[in-house]
Scaffold this motif. Sequence first.
Motif, PDB file in Angstrom:
ATOM      1  N   MET A 164       0.841  -1.195   0.000  1.00 47.06           N
ATOM      2  CA  MET A 164       0.000   0.000   0.000  1.00 47.06           C
ATOM      3  C   MET A 164       0.883   1.255   0.000  1.00 47.06           C
ATOM      4  N   GLU A 196      -6.626   2.303  -6.621  1.00 49.64           N
ATOM      5  CA  GLU A 196      -6.206   1.042  -6.017  1.00 49.64           C
ATOM      6  C   GLU A 196      -4.739   1.098  -5.577  1.00 49.64           C
ATOM      7  N   GLY A 197      -4.483   0.609  -4.374  1.00 59.08           N
ATOM      8  CA  GLY A 197      -3.116   0.536  -3.877  1.00 59.08           C
ATOM      9  C   GLY A 197      -2.653   1.772  -3.136  1.00 59.08           C
ATOM     10  N   TYR A 198      -3.566   2.744  -2.907  1.00 54.57           N
ATOM     11  CA  TYR A 198      -3.192   3.991  -2.245  1.00 54.57           C
ATOM     12  C   TYR A 198      -4.001   4.206  -0.971  1.00 54.57           C
ATOM     13  N   ARG A 199      -3.343   4.836   0.008  1.00 56.31           N
ATOM     14  CA  ARG A 199      -4.012   5.195   1.252  1.00 56.31           C
ATOM     15  C   ARG A 199      -3.505   6.554   1.707  1.00 56.31           C
ATOM     16  N   GLU A 232      -1.101   5.792 -10.975  1.00 55.74           N
ATOM     17  CA  GLU A 232      -0.867   4.432 -11.463  1.00 55.74           C
ATOM     18  C   GLU A 232       0.544   4.293 -12.028  1.00 55.74           C
ATOM     19  N   ARG A 234       2.843   4.063  -9.070  1.00 56.35           N
ATOM     20  CA  ARG A 234       2.777   2.736  -8.448  1.00 56.35           C
ATOM     21  C   ARG A 234       3.585   1.716  -9.244  1.00 56.35           C
ATOM     22  N   GLU A 276       6.820  -0.180  -7.817  1.00 59.62           N
ATOM     23  CA  GLU A 276       6.863  -1.641  -7.812  1.00 59.62           C
ATOM     24  C   GLU A 276       8.070  -2.153  -8.582  1.00 59.62           C
TER      25      GLU A 276
END
Length: 229
Positions: free
Chosen positions: A1, A25-28, A117, A120, A124
Amino acid sequence: MIEVLVVDDDYHVAHAHALAVGRVEGYRVVGEAHTGAEAERLVGDLAPDLVLLDMYLPDFTGLDLVRRLAASGRPVPDFLLVTAARDLESVRTAMQLGAFYYLVKPFTFAALREQLEAYRAWAERLGRAPAGEDELDQDVVDALYTLRGTPPRRATTVRGLQPTMARVLEIVTEAPSPVGAAEVAQILGASRPTAQRYLASLVKKQLIDLDLSYGSTGRPEHRYLPRRR
């Protein structure tokens, strides 16, 4: 995350950006700051991976914040500029300081999502480097630069609209219920008459619908909603 700190002097804009980031998606979002000093403190306390950073803060600029963090000797998070500043010097300085990207306000959610995105994918790819190896081969370096250089889809391409009108269309389309000009103006960071003008143009273009509801005073209230198919 991926944890994000949102920094903007306008409370409403900061909250809107935080909500937008949370939809990807994948973020907080771990925090919101409205001054440079508050952002500097929260970076130290929360150690975010990425800072969504406005240029214009009441005490010092977003770029000054990056300089101060670098001078502190502590780890500096990655940062994505989201700002109305569009002068060449600001863009050049942001690039020199290592900004992942530079989004000029107003922008659409699609433009922000694309950069998040891309970030991310870039993060990754960095994380998949072999443990204990400090050197990368050219293929890996090329892949990282390609990911970092992903260009955004400009808001001007959204249905052929200019950026602010495209943003108004996005606000109406994504609202859970019909919205009024005052609500749109608050999210947009503009005056009510300005929001009303864009809303009227979108109705005329048949991209959104106007809903007239009558309150207790008997006067119609203009509410806007996505175009009925």
